[in-house]
Design an enzyme around this catalytic site. Structure first.
Site, mmCIF file in Angstrom:
data_model
loop_
_atom_site.group_PDB
_atom_site.id
_atom_site.type_symbol
_atom_site.label_atom_id
_atom_site.label_comp_id
_atom_site.label_asym_id
_atom_site.label_seq_id
_atom_site.Cartn_x
_atom_site.Cartn_y
_atom_site.Cartn_z
ATOM 1 N N GLU A 58 0.924 -1.102 0.157
ATOM 2 C CA GLU A 58 0.248 -0.059 -0.060
ATOM 3 C C GLU A 58 0.888 1.259 -0.165
ATOM 4 O OE1 GLU A 58 -2.347 -0.268 3.342
ATOM 5 O OE2 GLU A 58 -3.032 -2.390 2.830
ATOM 6 N N ASP A 102 -4.670 9.676 10.515
ATOM 7 C CA ASP A 102 -3.438 9.066 10.845
ATOM 8 C C ASP A 102 -2.710 9.648 11.923
ATOM 9 O OD1 ASP A 102 -2.561 7.258 8.624
ATOM 10 O OD2 ASP A 102 -3.207 9.108 7.356
ATOM 11 N N TYR A 137 -11.020 -4.153 4.174
ATOM 12 C CA TYR A 137 -9.712 -3.657 5.533
ATOM 13 C C TYR A 137 -10.483 -3.688 6.818
ATOM 14 C CZ TYR A 137 -5.718 -0.687 6.494
ATOM 15 O OH TYR A 137 -4.505 -0.221 6.977
#
Lengths: 255, 393
Positions: A45, A56, A171
Site C-alpha cells: 500500500e 493518521d 480492510y
C-alpha cells in the site's frame, strides 16, 4: 484473474506493508517496493501524501509532511511508477485522501493506476454513497479495486453493503483509532473478529491498524487472511541506509 | 432555487459527509437524530430558556447613530458581543450540549481558533458537568492567552495542536482524530458551519436565532423586517450564517460576507477563501478551500485568529457560487482601523473578526435611506494585545 484475487486465492497469512511515497527521500518509492517484495511482502500500500491526514497518527503525519516537503505529488508519483511492473510483481494499492484525488481527477487517477499496473486504492474519506453514485463505474471500467474500511462500530447491514461494493478484499480496522497504535486483542476485539467471520462475506478480510510486531501479526492472522503493517514500518525506515533498514524490519515477519 | 440543505446533505454542489469509516457511526447517529431532537418541544423550551436567562438573549439591535451619520445610512449593530462569554459562539454550544446530553454522551471535544468557541464550549460543559477537551493551535494559544486561561479556569483541558500551521485547521484535525479514537461516549462540538453533514445545517440552525431576533427588532425599530444590506465576517462562517439565515429567501436583502484578506489577497498571507480557493474537500465536506494544484491545503493568514481558516462552510460556498451572497475581503490593517473607529465613535471595542465586517462600510456608498445590519459577532477584550501593539497604546 487480477493480482489481488490471485494472491488471496493462493496465500494465507498475507503480509501487507504500507509506506508513504516520496519518503524518506523523494526518489525512494520504487526502490522500497522492490526491496519489500524481495523480503517477502505479499501486498503493498503506497500512500500518496496529504497535508491534513485526519485518520493518521503522528508517524504517518510526519512521513506525509516530509514527502510533501520533498516535492511529492500524484503526477510525480505516477511518473515514478511508470516502470513498476518491470520489477515488482505483487499487488500494489495506492492509499490516500480524497482531495488530492479529486484535484487530479478521479477518471485520470483510475486511468493512471491502470496504465502503471496499480491494482486498487484505499481512500478512507471517500464516502460509500458518493463512490456508488459517482465513481464506481469509472473504477470498474479501469479494473481498479476500491478497498473499504470496516470498524468494530460498523453495523452488519453496512458491512453487507460494503461487501457488495468491494472487489478484492475488505480492510478490517482492529479498533476505531488513528494509525500507529498498539493492537490489544481484548474479548471485545475477538468477538468483533468472530462476528465478521460469521457473516461469511464474499470478500476476504485483512486486519490493519495497530499491527506493529510479529506477535500482533500472528494474532491478526488467526482471524483474517492477513494483516497490514504501516506506522511501525515507516518508523523503521532509515534515509541513509534504506535497504538494510527494510531488510532488518522484514526479518521479524519473514525470517 | 433552494439555498438550504437537501436530503442528501448537499447545498447545490457542496456539502456531503467525506469522513473515514471510523467517524461514520457518530456522524450517522447525529444525522438521524438532530432534527428530531431540535424540533422536540422540551428541547426548544430548554434551549430558549437558557438563551434568555443564561446567555442574556435577545441581544440588542443597536442603531449606531454616529456611525450612521458618518456613512450616510442607518447602521444597526446586532450585539452578539453582549452575549455571555462575549461572542455568538455560545448560541451553538448551548444547542449542541443539550443535543449531546440527549444522545447520552459523557465527554465533549471541540476545536478553537480565537478561543471564543473553546470558551463557549468549556462554559456549557461547566454548566452541565461534562468533561471537556479543547484542541487549539499552538500559535493561537500564544496569541489568545486570556481565552486559554478562561478555558482552564472553566475546567477544560486545552491540548495544543502542533502540526501544520498550528492554527484552527490543525486544531480541527486533532479534534477529528480524538473523535476517531473515542467513538462511543464523545460528542464533537464543531464551532462553525463546517464539517460533515449534518454539522453545517445544525450549527446554522442554532445560530439562526441571530437573524430571527433581528427581523423582530427591525420591525419594532423601522417597521420593516427587510433591511437593504446584511453584513458579517466569515472564517468558517457561523455568525454570518446565523445573521443571513432568515434573510436568505428575502432576495431583495443583499447579503455581504467579509473574508480576511490578511496582508492582501496577493501577498501570500491571506485567508480570502472565495478569491484564492477552489472547490474541493476539507474537514468532511465539499466546499471551497485554499489549496495547491495537487489538493494540499494552503496555510492561511489573518491577524484575526477566528478568521484564520482556509475554507468556508458548504452553504457559504453555495451562496457564493449562485451569487446570492457577495463575498468580499478586508485586510488586517483595514480591520484594525475599523476596530479603533467603532471604539472611538460608539464606545464599543469589537473583536477583530467583527471589525472586518465594519471595515467594509468604507467601501460602500449610501444615499442616506438604507438600513444596514452588521453582525457584531464578538467583543474585543481578547484582542487587546493585538490592538495595543498595532496602535502603540
Amino acid at each position: 484473474m487480477n493480482r489481488i484475487k490471485t494472491l488471496f486465492k493462493e496465500k494465507k497469512d498475507i503480509l501487507s506493508i504500507y509506506y508513504t511515497a516520496g519518503y524518506p527521500n523523494l526518489g525512494d518509492t520504487v526502490a522500497i517496493a522492490e526491496e519489500l517484495e524481495r523480503c517477502g511482502a505479499d501486498l503493498l500500500e503506497i500512500g500518496f501524501p496529504y497535508s491534513d491526514p485526519v485518520a493518521d497518527g503522528p508517524v504517518i503525519q510526519a512521513s506525509s509532511k516530509q514527502a510533501l516537503d520533498n516535492g511529492m505529488d500524484l503526477k510525480l508519483l505516477f511518473e515514478q511508477l511508470k516502470d513498476l511492473r518491470k520489477t515488482v510483481s505483487i499487488p500494489v494499492l495506492l492509499m490516500g485522501y480524497v482531495n488530492p484525488m479529486l484535484q487530479f481527477g478521479v477518471e485520470n487517477f483510475c486511468k493512471a493506476c491502470a496504465e502503471v499496473g496499480v491494482d486498487g486504492c484505499i481512500v478512507p474519506d471517500l464516502p460509500m454513497v458518493e463512490y456508488e453514485d459517482l465513481y464506481a463505474p469509472i473504477f470498474e471500467a479501469n479494473g481498479i479495486s476500491n478497498i473499504f474500511l470496516v470498524t468494530p462500530q460498523t453495523s452488519p447491514d453496512r458491512i453487507r453493503k460494503i461487501d457488495g461494493l468491494s472487489n478484492g478484499f475488505i480492510y478490517l480496522l482492529s479498533s476505531s483509532a488513528t494509525t500507529g497504535q498498539h493492537l490489544n486483542v481484548s474479548e471485545d476485539t475477538e468477538a468483533y473478529f468472530s462476528r465478521i467471520e460469521a457473516l461469511k462475506l464474499n470478500n476476504p478480510t485483512i486486519i490493519g491498524f495497530g499491527i506493529s510486531s510479529r506477535e500482533t501479526f500472528d494474532k491478526a492472522c488467526k482471524y483474517a487472511k492477513g494483516a497490514i503493517v504501516g506506522s511501525a514500518f515507516v518508523k523503521s525506515l532509515k534515509a541513509d541506509d534504506l535497504q538494510l533498514s527494510i531488510q532488518s524490519f522484514m526479518k521479524t515477519f519473514r525470517p | 432555487m433552494s439555498y438550504f440543505v437537501n436530503e442528501k446533505g448537499y447545498y447545490g454542489d457542496f456539502g456531503g459527509a467525506y469522513i473515514p469509516e471510523m467517524l461514520y457511526p457518530n456522524v450517522e447517529e447525529l444525522r438521524q437524530n438532530y432534527l428530531k431532537i431540535i424540533d422536540d418541544a422540551d428541547f426548544q423550551k430548554e434551549f430558549h430558556q437558557l438563551l434568555k436567562d443564561y446567555v442574556g438573549r435577545p441581544s440588542p439591535l443597536y442603531l449606531a447613530k454616529r456611525l450612521s451619520k458618518k456613512y450616510n445610512a442607518n447602521i444597526f449593530l446586532k450585539r452578539e458581543d453582549l452575549n455571555h462569554t462575549g461572542a455568538h459562539k455560545i448560541n451553538n454550544t448551548i444547542g449542541q450540549i443539550l443535543l449531546a446530553e440527549r444522545l447520552g454522551k459523557k465527554r465533549i471535544i471541540a476545536e478553537t481558533g480565537a478561543g471564543q468557541h473553546g470558551v463557549a464550549t468549556a462554559t456549557v460543559c461547566a454548566l452541565r458537568g461534562l468533561e471537556c477537551v479543547v484542541y487549539m493551535g499552538e500559535i493561537d494559544i500564544e496569541r489568545q492567552a486570556p481565552n486559554v486561561a478562561r478555558m482552564k479556569m472553566l475546567g477544560a483541558k486545552v491540548v495544543p495542536a502542533t502540526s501544520g500551521s498550528k492554527t484552527l485547521k490543525d486544531a480541527t484535525n486533532e479534534a477529528m482524530r480524538d473523535w476517531i479514537n473515542n467513538p462511543v461516549d464523545t460528542h464533537y462540538i464543531i464551532g462553525s458551519v463546517v464539517g460533515p453533514h449534518p454539522y453545517p445545517d445544525m450549527v446554522a440552525i442554532f445560530q439562526s436565532i441571530i437573524s430571527e431576533e433581528t427581523k423582530k427588532q427591525l420591525i419594532e425599530q423601522t417597521g420593516n423586517d427587510q433591511p437593504d444590506y446584511v453584513l458579517a465576517c466569515v472564517g468558517g462562517g457561523s455568525n454570518a450564517m446565523g445573521m443571513f439565515y432568515h434573510f436568505i429567501d428575502d432576495e431583495n436583502v443583499k447579503l455581504i460576507a467579509v473574508e480576511a484578506a490578511g496582508k492582501g489577497v496577493d501577498s501570500g498571507f491571506s485567508a480570502a477563501t472565495t478569491t484564492l480557493g477552489k472547490e474541493g474537500v476539507l474537514h468532511g465536506s465539499r466546499s471551497i478551500l485554499m489549496q495547491t494544484h495537487d489538493g494540499q491545503v494552503v496555510e492561511p493568514h489573518s491577524v484575526s485568529a477566528g478568521l484564520d481558516y482556509p475554507g468556508i462552510g458548504p452553504q457559504h460556498a453555495h451562496l457564493f457560487k449562485t451569487g446570492r451572497g457577495k463575498y468580499v475581503s478586508i485586510t488586517d490593517d483595514e480591520s484594525l482601523q475599523a476596530g479603533l473607529l467603532l471604539t472611538q465613535m460608539e464606545g464599543i471595542i469589537p473583536a477583530i473578526e467583527s471589525a472586518h465586517a465594519l471595515a467594509y462600510l468604507e467601501k460602500m456608498t449610501f444615499t442616506g435611506a438604507e438600513n444596514v445590519v452588521i453582525c457584531l459577532s464578538g467583543r474585543g477584550d481578547k484582542d487587546m494585545d493585538t490592538y495595543m501593539k498595532y496602535f502603540g497604546l
